[in-house]
Design a protein around this motif. Structure first.
Motif, PDB file in Angstrom:
ATOM      1  N   LYS A   2       0.867  -1.174   0.000  1.00 24.92           N
ATOM      2  CA  LYS A   2       0.000   0.000   0.000  1.00 24.92           C
ATOM      3  C   LYS A   2       0.909   1.231   0.000  1.00 24.92           C
ATOM      4  O   LYS A   2       1.532   1.566   1.013  1.00 24.92           O
ATOM      5  CB  LYS A   2      -0.932  -0.018   1.209  1.00 24.92           C
ATOM      6  CG  LYS A   2      -1.923  -1.174   1.209  1.00 24.92           C
ATOM      7  CD  LYS A   2      -2.801  -1.133   2.445  1.00 24.92           C
ATOM      8  CE  LYS A   2      -3.890  -2.194   2.381  1.00 24.92           C
ATOM      9  NZ  LYS A   2      -3.354  -3.569   2.401  1.00 24.92           N
ATOM     10  N   LEU A   3       0.967   1.908  -1.139  1.00 21.81           N
ATOM     11  CA  LEU A   3       1.890   3.017  -1.335  1.00 21.81           C
ATOM     12  C   LEU A   3       1.147   4.335  -1.261  1.00 21.81           C
ATOM     13  O   LEU A   3       0.037   4.468  -1.785  1.00 21.81           O
ATOM     14  CB  LEU A   3       2.580   2.874  -2.690  1.00 21.81           C
ATOM     15  CG  LEU A   3       3.249   1.510  -2.934  1.00 21.81           C
ATOM     16  CD1 LEU A   3       3.829   1.449  -4.332  1.00 21.81           C
ATOM     17  CD2 LEU A   3       4.319   1.221  -1.886  1.00 21.81           C
ATOM     18  N   VAL A   4       1.761   5.313  -0.601  1.00 22.24           N
ATOM     19  CA  VAL A   4       1.105   6.600  -0.372  1.00 22.24           C
ATOM     20  C   VAL A   4       2.068   7.740  -0.680  1.00 22.24           C
ATOM     21  O   VAL A   4       3.279   7.558  -0.805  1.00 22.24           O
ATOM     22  CB  VAL A   4       0.611   6.734   1.090  1.00 22.24           C
ATOM     23  CG1 VAL A   4      -0.333   5.617   1.454  1.00 22.24           C
ATOM     24  CG2 VAL A   4       1.782   6.781   2.071  1.00 22.24           C
ATOM     25  N   ARG A   5       1.470   8.934  -0.771  1.00 20.81           N
ATOM     26  CA  ARG A   5       2.234  10.173  -0.784  1.00 20.81           C
ATOM     27  C   ARG A   5       1.605  11.070   0.279  1.00 20.81           C
ATOM     28  O   ARG A   5       0.392  11.253   0.304  1.00 20.81           O
ATOM     29  CB  ARG A   5       2.209  10.827  -2.160  1.00 20.81           C
ATOM     30  CG  ARG A   5       2.835   9.954  -3.233  1.00 20.81           C
ATOM     31  CD  ARG A   5       2.684  10.504  -4.645  1.00 20.81           C
ATOM     32  NE  ARG A   5       3.390  11.770  -4.811  1.00 20.81           N
ATOM     33  CZ  ARG A   5       2.797  12.940  -5.007  1.00 20.81           C
ATOM     34  NH1 ARG A   5       1.461  13.027  -5.029  1.00 20.81           N
ATOM     35  NH2 ARG A   5       3.505  14.038  -5.153  1.00 20.81           N
ATOM     36  N   TYR A   6       2.421  11.613   1.164  1.00 23.59           N
ATOM     37  CA  TYR A   6       1.883  12.346   2.306  1.00 23.59           C
ATOM     38  C   TYR A   6       2.580  13.691   2.453  1.00 23.59           C
ATOM     39  O   TYR A   6       3.722  13.879   2.027  1.00 23.59           O
ATOM     40  CB  TYR A   6       2.027  11.533   3.591  1.00 23.59           C
ATOM     41  CG  TYR A   6       3.458  11.369   4.059  1.00 23.59           C
ATOM     42  CD1 TYR A   6       4.002  12.237   5.008  1.00 23.59           C
ATOM     43  CD2 TYR A   6       4.276  10.357   3.558  1.00 23.59           C
ATOM     44  CE1 TYR A   6       5.322  12.097   5.430  1.00 23.59           C
ATOM     45  CE2 TYR A   6       5.580  10.213   3.971  1.00 23.59           C
ATOM     46  CZ  TYR A   6       6.099  11.091   4.907  1.00 23.59           C
ATOM     47  OH  TYR A   6       7.411  10.974   5.319  1.00 23.59           O
ATOM     48  N   GLY A   7       1.840  14.633   3.055  1.00 26.10           N
ATOM     49  CA  GLY A   7       2.394  15.955   3.280  1.00 26.10           C
ATOM     50  C   GLY A   7       1.538  17.032   2.644  1.00 26.10           C
ATOM     51  O   GLY A   7       0.532  16.746   1.982  1.00 26.10           O
ATOM     52  N   PRO A   8       1.898  18.297   2.803  1.00 25.61           N
ATOM     53  CA  PRO A   8       1.116  19.404   2.238  1.00 25.61           C
ATOM     54  C   PRO A   8       1.068  19.327   0.720  1.00 25.61           C
ATOM     55  O   PRO A   8       1.960  18.745   0.092  1.00 25.61           O
ATOM     56  CB  PRO A   8       1.879  20.655   2.710  1.00 25.61           C
ATOM     57  CG  PRO A   8       2.717  20.203   3.855  1.00 25.61           C
ATOM     58  CD  PRO A   8       3.063  18.775   3.591  1.00 25.61           C
ATOM     59  N   PRO A   9       0.049  19.914   0.102  1.00 24.41           N
ATOM     60  CA  PRO A   9      -0.044  19.914  -1.363  1.00 24.41           C
ATOM     61  C   PRO A   9       1.217  20.484  -2.008  1.00 24.41           C
ATOM     62  O   PRO A   9       1.712  21.545  -1.616  1.00 24.41           O
ATOM     63  CB  PRO A   9      -1.258  20.805  -1.642  1.00 24.41           C
ATOM     64  CG  PRO A   9      -2.102  20.690  -0.415  1.00 24.41           C
ATOM     65  CD  PRO A   9      -1.127  20.579   0.727  1.00 24.41           C
ATOM     66  N   GLY A  10       1.745  19.750  -2.966  1.00 25.07           N
ATOM     67  CA  GLY A  10       2.957  20.173  -3.647  1.00 25.07           C
ATOM     68  C   GLY A  10       4.236  19.806  -2.935  1.00 25.07           C
ATOM     69  O   GLY A  10       5.330  19.991  -3.480  1.00 25.07           O
ATOM     70  N   GLN A  11       4.124  19.266  -1.713  1.00 23.57           N
ATOM     71  CA  GLN A  11       5.307  18.886  -0.949  1.00 23.57           C
ATOM     72  C   GLN A  11       5.226  17.435  -0.466  1.00 23.57           C
ATOM     73  O   GLN A  11       5.867  17.047   0.511  1.00 23.57           O
ATOM     74  CB  GLN A  11       5.467  19.813   0.265  1.00 23.57           C
ATOM     75  CG  GLN A  11       5.583  21.284  -0.095  1.00 23.57           C
ATOM     76  CD  GLN A  11       5.629  22.164   1.152  1.00 23.57           C
ATOM     77  OE1 GLN A  11       6.294  21.840   2.136  1.00 23.57           O
ATOM     78  NE2 GLN A  11       4.911  23.271   1.121  1.00 23.57           N
ATOM     79  N   GLU A  12       4.447  16.614  -1.166  1.00 23.20           N
ATOM     80  CA  GLU A  12       4.244  15.241  -0.730  1.00 23.20           C
ATOM     81  C   GLU A  12       5.539  14.425  -0.798  1.00 23.20           C
ATOM     82  O   GLU A  12       6.384  14.632  -1.671  1.00 23.20           O
ATOM     83  CB  GLU A  12       3.167  14.563  -1.583  1.00 23.20           C
ATOM     84  CG  GLU A  12       1.771  15.135  -1.395  1.00 23.20           C
ATOM     85  CD  GLU A  12       1.416  16.247  -2.352  1.00 23.20           C
ATOM     86  OE1 GLU A  12       0.229  16.587  -2.449  1.00 23.20           O
ATOM     87  OE2 GLU A  12       2.353  16.787  -3.011  1.00 23.20           O
ATOM     88  N   ARG A  13       5.646  13.471   0.114  1.00 23.26           N
ATOM     89  CA  ARG A  13       6.774  12.543   0.176  1.00 23.26           C
ATOM     90  C   ARG A  13       6.232  11.121   0.007  1.00 23.26           C
ATOM     91  O   ARG A  13       5.092  10.843   0.386  1.00 23.26           O
ATOM     92  CB  ARG A  13       7.501  12.659   1.516  1.00 23.26           C
ATOM     93  CG  ARG A  13       8.093  14.025   1.783  1.00 23.26           C
ATOM     94  CD  ARG A  13       8.344  14.249   3.273  1.00 23.26           C
ATOM     95  NE  ARG A  13       9.314  13.339   3.843  1.00 23.26           N
ATOM     96  CZ  ARG A  13      10.611  13.629   4.005  1.00 23.26           C
ATOM     97  NH1 ARG A  13      11.079  14.809   3.625  1.00 23.26           N
ATOM     98  NH2 ARG A  13      11.432  12.751   4.544  1.00 23.26           N
ATOM     99  N   PRO A  14       7.036  10.217  -0.540  1.00 29.33           N
ATOM    100  CA  PRO A  14       6.562   8.844  -0.717  1.00 29.33           C
ATOM    101  C   PRO A  14       6.605   8.063   0.595  1.00 29.33           C
ATOM    102  O   PRO A  14       7.488   8.266   1.432  1.00 29.33           O
ATOM    103  CB  PRO A  14       7.548   8.268  -1.737  1.00 29.33           C
ATOM    104  CG  PRO A  14       8.827   9.018  -1.481  1.00 29.33           C
ATOM    105  CD  PRO A  14       8.403  10.419  -1.096  1.00 29.33           C
TER     106      PRO A  14
END
Length: 285
Positions: A2-14
């Motif tokens: 289950k892969l995600v990207r997290y963080g504020p818009p435009g600053q997401e981290r994998p």
């Protein structure tokens, strides 16, 4: 996985969700889940990592779209016979294709904003398919080998824009915030049969949509193969595959559409859940 990207818009981290449901940071292993990191080989390298050694992410950060830099957002219309019936339209003989603007894409739990002048904004829970390797004139037998994984999509639609403003569906499908994707990209190996998934959607806690992908008119494999006959599908492209019955437009005796203050919750077996607050239009500068 289950892969995600997290963080504020435009600053997401994998990141990824581990077996205990915890969020682990992957930014030390790869820059992002962009096209270059969605191939089978790239995903195998992620799977080979020692998950327990990856940094834990504290708290409950915002989740973004699990795919970075989506190139094309292609949608399929009327792909469940019972939804076609509630829409008053015959089941299609070939898949109906339209595009959703990539500017509509947002995180799974970001607010949904009613478009300016909207009177008929509607909901649609759908199975999303993320392409992992280039698909050009692929056979139905080979089609799923080009899929990186699957996700939840809410194909929000402004029906007046879609159906009453000249007949071009795209007008009602690509408004800002009309493409929540996620929470996760679930890799293909964890979804052995994409035609056996339950879907559901609630509005303000009331169940509106219940369906299963086995009732699709055209299967995921058929859709990937079919679309690849008309355009090349590249890694990171997203294909959303149609919605089961229960949309607001089909409510009897009176259609029901979204209002500011409504809350949408939706999900698919094994692919996670979304939650969106519906808000009024606001000018973004």
């Amino acid at each position: 996985m289950k892969l995600v990207r997290y963080g504020p818009p435009g600053q997401e981290r994998p990141g990824l969700i581990d077996a205990a449901g915890q969020l682990r940071d992957l930014s030390g292993a790869l820059p992002d889940f962009s096209a270059a990191y969605l191939s089978d080989a790239a995903l195998a390298r992620v799977a080979a990592l020692a998950v327990d050694s990856l940094p834990l992410v504290e708290g409950r950060p915002r989740l973004g779209c699990p795919v970075a830099g989506v190139g094309k957002f292609i949608a399929i219309g009327l792909n469940y016979a019972d939804h076609a019936a509630e829409s008053g339209m015959p089941p299609p003989k070939e898949p109906i294709l339209f595009t959703k603007a990539i500017s509509s894409i947002q995180g799974p739990n970001d607010p949904v904003m009613l478009p300016k002048g909207s009177t008929k904004t509607d909901w649609e829970v759908e199975l999303g398919v993320v392409i992992g390797s280039t698909a050009r004139h692929v056979t139905q037998k080979d089609a799923l080998n080009h899929v990186a994984g699957y996700c939840v999509v809410n194909d929000l639609s402004e029906r007046a824009f879609q159906l009453e403003r000249g007949g071009t569906w795209d007008k009602g499908k690509g408004c800002d915030t009309f493409g929540p994707i996620g929470p996760w990209l679930v890799t293909r190996d964890e979804v052995p049969n994409p035609q056996r998934l339950n879907l559901w959607l609630d509005v303000n806690g009331q169940r509106m949509q219940t369906g299963n992908t086995r009732t699709m008119i055209f299967s995921v494999a058929k859709l990937v193969s079919y679309v690849s006959q008309f355009m090349t599908l590249h890694p990171g492209d997203v294909l959303t595959t149609g919605t089961p019955p229960g949309v607001g437009m089909g409510c009897k005796p009176t259609p029901r559409f979204l209002q500011a203050g409504d809350v949408l919750t939706l999900g698919i077996d094994g692919l996670g859940e979304q939650r969106q607050d519906v808000v009024k239009f606001r000018q973004v500068r």
